[in-house]
Design a protein around this motif. Structure first.
Motif, PDB file in Angstrom:
ATOM      1  N   ALA A 204       0.944  -1.461   0.164  1.00 59.88           N
ATOM      2  CA  ALA A 204       0.366   0.492   0.284  1.00 59.88           C
ATOM      3  C   ALA A 204       0.801   1.658  -0.239  1.00 59.88           C
ATOM      4  CB  ALA A 204      -0.746  -0.059   1.419  1.00 59.88           C
ATOM      5  N   ASP A 207      -0.191   4.365   4.566  1.00 58.71           N
ATOM      6  CA  ASP A 207      -0.207   3.152   5.625  1.00 58.71           C
ATOM      7  C   ASP A 207      -1.630   2.845   5.657  1.00 58.71           C
ATOM      8  OD1 ASP A 207       1.795   4.143   8.793  1.00 58.71           O
ATOM      9  OD2 ASP A 207       2.109   3.526   6.760  1.00 58.71           O
ATOM     10  N   GLY A 210      -3.700   1.497   3.851  1.00 54.33           N
ATOM     11  CA  GLY A 210      -2.964  -0.144   4.614  1.00 54.33           C
ATOM     12  C   GLY A 210      -3.859  -0.607   5.779  1.00 54.33           C
ATOM     13  N   ILE A 230       1.390  -7.260   4.753  1.00 56.98           N
ATOM     14  CA  ILE A 230       0.929  -5.766   4.421  1.00 56.98           C
ATOM     15  C   ILE A 230       2.832  -4.973   4.543  1.00 56.98           C
ATOM     16  CG2 ILE A 230      -0.480  -3.908   4.719  1.00 56.98           C
ATOM     17  CD1 ILE A 230      -2.822  -5.398   5.946  1.00 56.98           C
ATOM     18  N   THR A 232       3.893  -1.343   3.548  1.00 62.98           N
ATOM     19  CA  THR A 232       2.926   0.235   3.230  1.00 62.98           C
ATOM     20  C   THR A 232       4.291   0.991   3.385  1.00 62.98           C
ATOM     21  OG1 THR A 232       2.032   0.783   6.043  1.00 62.98           O
ATOM     22  CG2 THR A 232       0.884  -0.158   5.238  1.00 62.98           C
ATOM     23  N   PHE A 248       0.711  -5.307  10.160  1.00 65.75           N
ATOM     24  CA  PHE A 248       1.508  -4.913   9.235  1.00 65.75           C
ATOM     25  C   PHE A 248       3.001  -5.619   9.342  1.00 65.75           C
ATOM     26  CE2 PHE A 248      -1.432  -1.341   7.958  1.00 65.75           C
ATOM     27  CZ  PHE A 248      -1.557  -0.700   7.615  1.00 65.75           C
TER      28      PHE A 248
END
Ligand code: GZL
Length: 299
Positions: A204, A207, A210, A230, A232, A248
């Motif tokens: 992403a 953030d 995300g 994930i 970011t 994350f």
């Protein structure tokens, strides 16, 4: 345009520098932290008379604000352009009005000769490369979905170029824009999980998107950070909280708190001092963070 100060201070020697600041919006945690930093630095006590205008992510609102600043004949204009193109005419008008222009954060792609005095912001391409290097190292076989920022913005263009150059296009199963907002990021990932069910990593561009991806992944009954990793960029508080919570996996920081550097540059511009063409705001990256480190951060 570097007038001798506004009427009330005429001749009193403690003239305020009138600044027109066109902020692109309030779309993300990064943007609001950046706005707070600018407004905390460009205060009257610090010697500024700030006119601050939020454009709600619309280029036409920014162009109108810039034209209003010209009409007000401010001493200095600063702005963060929502997208890279479409500024030639208004930048020419600012030059014709002989008002120095300071570019903040996002970049412009313009044919105008010598369009601004200085640019202060992050190295977006490097941020994309840093994110890509982590993926290549830690998830080399990942099926990546790329969640792009506002299409045509310097941050989207350069982060994508940097990231894709490292991970290789063949590992990217799909791309879509979430316009740097949490809600649009969530909607884009809901669609992506249908279109690309093999996705097991989302990159992403900020953030907030995300965080929207986390909501979409959990709604699909999957575990963010585990079933679907994930990665970011930004490093705002909520993003680093998601890292701490294991949702994350890697966060590249893009520091929004550089209002002091903007204030310093504007004072130098007003004094007619030489300035570097660009000043890069330093970033770091996080694979993990402790609660203490998170609590100690400025934003
Ligand atoms: C980056 C900045 C980007 C952030 C987003 O410097 O332009 O815009 O990464 C924000 O959160 O919307």
């Amino acid at each position: 345009a570097c007038s001798s100060g506004s009427g009330s201070d005429e001749g009193s020697g403690d003239e305020l520098i009138s600044v027109g600041f066109s902020q692109l919006g309030a779309e993300s945690g990064w943007r609001t932290a950046n706005t707070e930093s600018v407004q905390a630095s460009l205060t009257e006590e610090a010697g500024f008379d700030l006119t601050f205008v939020d454009a709600q992510q619309k280029q036409e609102n920014q162009i109108k604000a810039l034209r209003d600043f010209i009409a007000q004949d401010v001493d200095v204009i600063a702005f963060s352009p929502v997208i890279e193109t479409g500024w030639d005419e208004v930048i020419e008008e600012i030059k014709d009005a002989e008002i120095p222009l300071v570019l903040v954060d996002r970049t412009v792609d313009t044919t105008v000769e010598d369009p601004y005095v200085t640019w202060i912001g992050a190295d977006f391409k490097q941020e994309g490369i840093t994110a890509g290097e982590w993926v290549k190292e830690n998830a080399p076989d990942a099926k990546i979905f790329e969640l792009q920022g506002t299409m045509g913005s310097g941050a989207q263009v350069d982060r994508e170029e940097g990231f894709d150059s490292v991970v290789g296009e063949e590992n990217i199963v799909g791309k879509a824009s979430g316009n740097f907002t949490r809600a649009e990021g969530k909607a884009a990932v809901e669609a992506a999980l249908q279109a690309y069910p093999e996705t097991n990593l989302i990159f992403a561009h900020n953030d907030d998107m995300g965080l929207g991806a986390i909501e979409a992944i959990e709604a699909a009954g999957k575990v963010p950070g585990v079933d679907i990793k994930i990665v970011t960029i930004d490093g705002v508080h909520d993003g680093l909280q998601a890292l701490l919570d294991g949702k994350f996996n890697y966060v590249v920081e893009c520091n929004p708190v550089f209002g002091d550097q903007i204030a310093d540059a504007i004072k130098k511009v007003y004094a007619g001092e030489e300035l570097p063409k660009e000043t890069i705001v330093v970033d770091q990256a996080f694979e993990s963070i402790t609660q203490e480190e998170l609590d100690a951060r400025l934003y």
